[in-house]
Design an enzyme around this catalytic site. Structure first.
Site, short mmCIF file in Angstrom:
data_model
loop_
_atom_site.label_atom_id
_atom_site.label_comp_id
_atom_site.label_asym_id
_atom_site.label_seq_id
_atom_site.Cartn_x
_atom_site.Cartn_y
_atom_site.Cartn_z
N ALA B 147 25.92 -7.12 21.87
CA ALA B 147 25.02 -6.32 22.62
C ALA B 147 23.90 -5.73 21.68
O ALA B 147 22.83 -5.70 22.26
CB ALA B 147 26.00 -5.09 22.87
N LYS B 197 38.93 -15.29 23.71
CA LYS B 197 38.06 -15.44 22.43
C LYS B 197 38.42 -14.29 21.72
O LYS B 197 38.25 -14.35 20.29
CB LYS B 197 36.83 -15.75 22.75
CG LYS B 197 36.01 -14.94 23.62
CD LYS B 197 35.38 -13.55 22.97
CE LYS B 197 34.69 -12.65 23.94
NZ LYS B 197 34.49 -11.68 23.14
N ASN B 266 36.78 -7.99 16.09
CA ASN B 266 38.18 -8.74 16.17
C ASN B 266 38.18 -9.48 14.71
O ASN B 266 39.13 -9.68 14.23
CB ASN B 266 38.13 -9.60 17.37
CG ASN B 266 38.04 -8.63 18.42
OD1 ASN B 266 39.04 -7.99 18.63
ND2 ASN B 266 37.14 -8.59 19.52
N VAL B 292 36.55 -0.43 18.09
CA VAL B 292 37.89 -1.13 18.68
C VAL B 292 37.89 -2.53 18.68
O VAL B 292 37.02 -3.25 19.02
CB VAL B 292 38.02 -0.53 20.22
CG1 VAL B 292 39.14 -1.01 21.07
CG2 VAL B 292 37.50 0.75 20.49
N GLU B 294 39.27 -4.98 20.17
CA GLU B 294 39.96 -5.37 21.61
C GLU B 294 41.07 -6.49 21.61
O GLU B 294 41.77 -6.44 22.24
CB GLU B 294 38.77 -5.53 22.60
CG GLU B 294 38.02 -4.41 22.81
CD GLU B 294 37.65 -4.28 24.39
OE1 GLU B 294 38.83 -4.35 25.25
OE2 GLU B 294 36.52 -4.16 24.82
#
Lengths: 348, 348
Positions: B147, B197, B266, B292, B294
């Site tokens: 982003a 992913k 991640n 986070v 995810e």
């Protein structure tokens, strides 16, 4: 137990002797006329490029010893550069008294006369001049394998694209717990991927270089855009050459492109070009330091090769065109890469 | 000119307003009850996570303003986390007076009762309770998009997997010269890739972490091995779920995995685990810092989801099993990853 000769004592030829020796095979490593110093240094202790000693049971031969190196072999592994491939193959075929399976680590294209051919195509021509009516037993080796890492026992996955049952029967000689071997019948796909990824890795390097130059530190989206387009274009080229798209989406393509773009000479060359270096000068400077950016030579030949697959196919390969314009067309890499991204995925 | 509402003012929801505003659309950004501070900070100047001001024409709504934000809209973009998706969708459906096309950036799985569903499956259930006999107009957004980079105008490629012609007619609202949009009819493939992913990026992070810990600096072969296996396993899962393998081999899969493993939460979480951190503690520590990972939550649900596709399918997914054992099974990540590589590609 197999009797194996490896031709070419550079990075890959030397590295692959290690799992083979560990598996207990009788392995000979022959260095070409460019490798004499590598062989003599290796005899003294360490292989200069790999930075480690090779296996104690490995037998070393310098360029004068080809005949001896080939005695009583079951299989020949060729691990020279694409520019050295045809001269070495000619010497090999002259010296062989009977046909033997060939496993090749050479990546790129070869020229015969004014034709540009895949390595296996070029090899088959010469092979059949020497051994008429004998089907060439052949494997092309691909996948994400940096030689130094293989030589240190880092877990490594490779893929053999093969033709012929004699060569297939030799594959169990290769794997170890850290060197894993996937097998496919798609020679064309494996060898094209091995050549193409060096070219596209230059493009990913350019992406790094243009961002280094501009001081922008975040460009993962852009690099992933280029990576993904490279995979798309490799799939298109492999399919047109008669190979399988699935080969591109596995170790030979996606896997090898990943490792080649993360590290290696083609990426470094691309980065220098992306940061504003003059391509021919950067290539020469690396060459003088003993580092061959193979993608540079491959790209030249690829322009001819692609045209034999389908006239005008370059129009469908905007990333390849951008790389070519930057490396050989004197264009600004930044402009070329930005133009390519701005044109992708239609005109919505 | 389209009238657009974006729900969720975190990274992605906020970033996507930028190309949309630049294209001249009427765009409203609504923040959930977790986003009130993000909205108020953004009103004062910069979006705190993106580190830049949003477009001057963007209209901002805090959590109390959902009804106003939804007035006269043509399309709703949902950009909340997977854990927030169902609660936000319920509020949305309550507030809508007529069915609208939904475009969602949410990645992962959702739970309804004790069922684990893909986001679009969960959405369709609630949608059809609210608007009976109306086909849900839907797009799942995937591909390699960080982003922050999108918000800075870095060239970015994305993919929309869609169902329904009303939603498709809105796609021309999105692309700009730096934000390129590929379109496919494979909703299942795009949304599964977007979820998977994150899980596999944790595995690649583990690979980094175990090497950092051991002081080995070269492990590109190993990381490429893991990357390639992730692509293989994603293709297997997508195919079994009724999606297309080709989706995995393009922006949604290969492209997004590339960017997610190069950078992001991640990968960072996986690296901490690979370097010896306790998974639950590392996850909590990141969460407390507002980050986070995810993939952690997705992995939990994936275990149930995969079993609904094919009982025992985990036996065919050795990398996923290794990740699961390290994150939730208390096993050593290094042992798990080495066991997985040593078992790949048959028993030759």
């Amino acid at each position: 137990m197999a009797n194996i000769a490896v031709l070419g004592a550079g990075y890959m030829g030397s590295a692959i002797t290690i799992p083979l020796c560990e598996n207990g095979h009788d392995v000979r490593l022959w260095g070409t006329w460019l490798d004499d110093e590598l062989i003599s240094e290796t005899r003294k202790g360490k292989h200069p490029r790999l930075g480690r000693a090779l296996h104690t049971k490995l037998q070393l031969y310098d360029s004068t010893g080809l005949g001896h190196a080939l005695e009583d072999r079951d299989v020949i592994i060729i691990a020279v550069t694409s520019e050295g491939f045809i001269p070495v193959l000619r010497k090999l075929l002259q010296a062989l008294t009977r046909p033997l399976p060939l496993v090749t680590l050479t990546k790129g294209f070869v020229t015969l006369g004014d034709e540009v051919l895949r390595v296996s195509e070029g090899a088959a021509r010469l092979y059949n001049e020497r051994f008429a009516r004998q089907e060439m037993q052949w494997a092309s080796v691909g996948g994400p394998v940096k030689a130094v890492e293989l030589s240190r026992g880092i877990p490594t996955a490779t893929v053999f694209g093969y033709r012929g049952s004699d060569v297939a029967s030799l594959f169990p000689a290769f794997p170890t717990p850290y060197y894993r071997v996937l097998v496919t019948g798609d020679v064309t796909g494996v060898e094209l991927c091995s050549a193409l990824k060096n070219v596209y890795a230059m493009g990913m390097g350019m992406c790094d270089g243009m961002h280094e130059k501009s001081g922008v530190e975040i460009f993962h989206n852009f690099k992933a855009f280029v990576f993904n387009q490279a995979v798309r274009e490799m799939a298109m080229l492999v399919e047109r050459a008669g190979g399988s798209r699935e080969t591109v989406f596995d170790l030979a393509g996606v896997g090898d492109l990943y490792v080649t773009s993360a590290s290696g000479r083609n990426g470094i060359f691309g980065r220098k070009v992306g940061a504003g270096g003059v391509p021919a000068e950067e290539y020469r400077r690396m060459l003088e330091a003993g580092e061959v950016a193979e993608g540079y030579h491959t790209l030249k030949l690829l322009m001819t090769y692609a045209d034999t697959l389908e006239r005008g196919v370059m129009e469908k390969l905007p990333l390849l065109r951008a790389i070519e314009e930057a490396v050989f067309g004197g264009k600004n890499p930044r402009d070329e890469l930005l133009r390519f991204t701005g044109q992708c995925y239609g005109t919505m």
